[in-house]
Design a protein around this motif. Structure first.
Motif, mmCIF file in Angstrom:
data_model
loop_
_atom_site.group_PDB
_atom_site.id
_atom_site.type_symbol
_atom_site.label_atom_id
_atom_site.label_comp_id
_atom_site.label_asym_id
_atom_site.label_seq_id
_atom_site.Cartn_x
_atom_site.Cartn_y
_atom_site.Cartn_z
ATOM 1 N N ASP A 249 -37.127 -56.662 -28.167
ATOM 2 C CA ASP A 249 -36.037 -56.427 -29.119
ATOM 3 C C ASP A 249 -36.544 -56.506 -30.551
ATOM 4 N N HIS A 250 -37.437 -57.461 -30.759
ATOM 5 C CA HIS A 250 -37.992 -57.647 -32.092
ATOM 6 C C HIS A 250 -38.779 -56.399 -32.503
ATOM 7 N N ILE A 251 -39.550 -55.866 -31.547
ATOM 8 C CA ILE A 251 -40.346 -54.660 -31.851
ATOM 9 C C ILE A 251 -39.418 -53.470 -32.128
ATOM 10 N N GLU A 252 -38.379 -53.322 -31.305
ATOM 11 C CA GLU A 252 -37.446 -52.188 -31.474
ATOM 12 C C GLU A 252 -36.721 -52.299 -32.831
ATOM 13 N N ASN A 253 -36.217 -53.496 -33.110
ATOM 14 C CA ASN A 253 -35.485 -53.685 -34.367
ATOM 15 C C ASN A 253 -36.411 -53.452 -35.560
ATOM 16 N N GLY A 254 -37.640 -53.986 -35.459
ATOM 17 C CA GLY A 254 -38.614 -53.807 -36.534
ATOM 18 C C GLY A 254 -38.962 -52.336 -36.715
ATOM 19 N N TRP A 255 -39.048 -51.608 -35.581
ATOM 20 C CA TRP A 255 -39.364 -50.166 -35.625
ATOM 21 C C TRP A 255 -38.287 -49.438 -36.435
ATOM 22 N N TRP A 256 -37.011 -49.787 -36.170
ATOM 23 C CA TRP A 256 -35.925 -49.127 -36.888
ATOM 24 C C TRP A 256 -35.918 -49.496 -38.363
ATOM 25 N N ASN A 257 -36.120 -50.800 -38.654
ATOM 26 C CA ASN A 257 -36.140 -51.218 -40.055
ATOM 27 C C ASN A 257 -37.258 -50.505 -40.812
ATOM 28 N N ALA A 258 -38.417 -50.324 -40.136
ATOM 29 C CA ALA A 258 -39.572 -49.734 -40.821
ATOM 30 C C ALA A 258 -39.492 -48.213 -40.913
ATOM 31 N N ASN A 259 -38.895 -47.571 -39.900
ATOM 32 C CA ASN A 259 -39.010 -46.100 -39.829
ATOM 33 C C ASN A 259 -37.713 -45.346 -40.070
ATOM 34 N N SER A 260 -36.654 -46.078 -40.425
ATOM 35 C CA SER A 260 -35.368 -45.381 -40.495
ATOM 36 C C SER A 260 -35.368 -44.254 -41.532
ATOM 37 N N GLU A 261 -36.192 -44.394 -42.600
ATOM 38 C CA GLU A 261 -36.189 -43.342 -43.621
ATOM 39 C C GLU A 261 -36.772 -42.024 -43.081
ATOM 40 N N VAL A 262 -37.894 -42.134 -42.350
ATOM 41 C CA VAL A 262 -38.509 -40.913 -41.781
ATOM 42 C C VAL A 262 -37.577 -40.334 -40.718
ATOM 43 N N ILE A 263 -37.063 -41.211 -39.864
ATOM 44 C CA ILE A 263 -36.177 -40.744 -38.788
ATOM 45 C C ILE A 263 -34.953 -40.049 -39.384
ATOM 46 N N LEU B 157 -44.096 -35.768 -45.041
ATOM 47 C CA LEU B 157 -43.154 -35.944 -43.925
ATOM 48 C C LEU B 157 -43.797 -35.549 -42.598
ATOM 49 N N ILE B 158 -44.579 -34.464 -42.623
ATOM 50 C CA ILE B 158 -45.253 -34.023 -41.391
ATOM 51 C C ILE B 158 -46.224 -35.119 -40.931
ATOM 52 N N ARG B 159 -46.969 -35.689 -41.891
ATOM 53 C CA ARG B 159 -47.923 -36.760 -41.540
ATOM 54 C C ARG B 159 -47.185 -37.976 -40.974
ATOM 55 N N GLU B 160 -46.094 -38.371 -41.664
ATOM 56 C CA GLU B 160 -45.370 -39.575 -41.225
ATOM 57 C C GLU B 160 -44.751 -39.375 -39.837
ATOM 58 N N SER B 161 -44.193 -38.174 -39.613
ATOM 59 C CA SER B 161 -43.567 -37.995 -38.301
ATOM 60 C C SER B 161 -44.621 -37.871 -37.205
ATOM 61 N N ILE C 7 -34.479 -25.511 -35.184
ATOM 62 C CA ILE C 7 -34.609 -24.735 -36.426
ATOM 63 C C ILE C 7 -34.375 -25.640 -37.644
ATOM 64 N N ALA C 8 -33.351 -26.492 -37.550
ATOM 65 C CA ALA C 8 -33.041 -27.387 -38.681
ATOM 66 C C ALA C 8 -34.217 -28.328 -38.941
ATOM 67 N N GLN C 9 -34.821 -28.821 -37.858
ATOM 68 C CA GLN C 9 -35.945 -29.747 -38.026
ATOM 69 C C GLN C 9 -37.131 -29.040 -38.705
ATOM 70 N N MET C 10 -37.347 -27.820 -38.284
ATOM 71 C CA MET C 10 -38.423 -27.016 -38.874
ATOM 72 C C MET C 10 -38.157 -26.815 -40.378
ATOM 73 N N MET C 11 -36.882 -26.579 -40.723
ATOM 74 C CA MET C 11 -36.531 -26.347 -42.129
ATOM 75 C C MET C 11 -36.801 -27.587 -42.969
ATOM 76 N N VAL C 12 -36.531 -28.758 -42.391
ATOM 77 C CA VAL C 12 -36.788 -30.001 -43.124
ATOM 78 C C VAL C 12 -38.290 -30.163 -43.349
#
Ligand code: SAM
Length: 340
Positions: A43-57, A233-237, A286-291
């Protein structure tokens, strides 16, 4: 020879590294089965993943505000009219696992209030900030809370891509909260599901699928030509997908799309399904590609032609039950549910 091969500056080093990482990928299997139970550590890893990556996601999943109007609003409007039944009716909707709140914020208004909950502190703080930014703070409130904690006083429930992040036991906890909902309570659900290939393979299905692929290919090529790569963004994702591959995760540490029968056997225990339909397939790609190509403000052509055609191609695909040719793929499915 050893020094040449192992020198990180040498061409051979990269060739060998690429081959090895392919081999590693070959042996590591990505999570395709739900975890039965979680642990404090997971849970800690999942929560930390969201806190850290929510901007890219947020960028690759939620896309831009303008793109949301093209590919999300059509089904969100339907969800709203399902939950509200009449526009004059005042409703308070519990949005479980709301993330940064972008989904229900789109449809919130003076008669459609949202109380959003999520276990990620960073995302709830962002949701509060964004509600004020979009002038929706009077209609949208947020709090940090786990999915199995009941929010009382609401008139309906909205869930957008949360449940597939839960383990079997967490789903049990969540559904026991659903069990407490009074008869007739309306719940809108949107989740990724691996489709059963429950139809016969046919030439028509095969050709239609080919046509969709070709359409997405042509649109993607035109995006590549007219847009400019969003390199960071491409690198981060890519880094997120590589980390998932390395760790054997689907993407976030706990997530796995549902199997149709897995989700539906749970839903059928508590709910009557009023409607079920698939959305966001080609239009999402298509939308993801546009971003990724800095084209997050679709022009007239995209809004009026490219997206509607993509949506129409997918709609026909699902209406004619051509899913047999999509074995192993997952699609986003909407459920309109009523508590039995
Ligand atoms: C795919 S995101 C969906 C967010 C938002 N509904 C959307 O569609 O963008 C999954 C969300 O579930 C949240 N989440 C995961 N496990 C949770 C739990 N046990 N309790 C509450 N929220 C959880 C994550 O923080 C994340 O915001």
């Amino acid at each position: 020879v050893g020094l040449i091969l192992l020198n990180p500056g040498s061409h051979y080093f990269f060739v060998i590294f690429a081959k090895l990482s392919w081999l590693v990928k070959f042996f590591i299997t990505v999570r395709t089965q739900r975890l039965v139970e979680s642990s404090e550590e997971i849970d800690h890893i999942e929560n930390g993943w969201w806190n850290a990556n929510s901007e890219v996601i947020e960028k690759i999943w939620a896309h831009s505000y303008a793109l949301q109007w093209c590919i999300r609003y059509p089904y969100l409007k339907k969800a709203k009219s399902f939950l509200q039944t009449s526009e004059q009716e005042k409703k308070l909707i519990w949005e479980v696992g709301c993330g940064t709140g972008w989904v229900c914020r789109m449809i919130a208004d003076k008669n459609f209030h949202i109380i959003g909950t999520d276990f990620s502190k960073a995302q709830i703080e962002k949701a509060i900030e964004l509600a004020a930014h979009f002038g929706k703070e009077d209609y949208c409130s947020y709090r940090i809370s786990d999915a199995s904690t009941l929010v009382e006083g609401h008139d309906g429930v909205f869930i957008h891509a949360l449940l597939h992040h839960l383990t079997e036991m967490e789903l049990d906890g969540f559904f026991s909260v659903m069990e407490e909902q009074k008869q007739g309570t309306r719940v809108f659900l949107y989740e990724p599901v691996f489709v059963n290939s429950n139809s016969k393979k046919s030439a028509a299905a095969f050709l239609w699928k080919k046509m969709i692929k070709l359409y997405v290919k042509i649109v993607s090529a035109s995006i590549r030509i007219s847009g400019s790569k969003n390199e960071p963004l491409i690198r981060e994702s890519q880094a997120l997908f590589e980390a998932a591959d390395k760790n054997g995760w689907f993407l976030s540490p706990k997530e796995v799309p549902f199997y149709e029968h897995e989700l539906e056997s749970r839903l059928n225990q508590y709910f009557t399904t009023r409607k079920r339909y698939f959305v966001n397939s080609s239009d999402f790609t298509i939308a993801q590609m546009m971003v990724l190509y800095n084209m997050d403000r679709p022009g007239f052509l995209f809004r009026k032609l490219v997206f509607p055609v993509a949506t129409w191609l997918d709609t026909v695909f699902f209406k004619l039950n051509f899913r047999s040719v999509s074995k192993g793929e997952y699609f986003f499915c909407c459920y309109e549910l009523i508590r039995k």
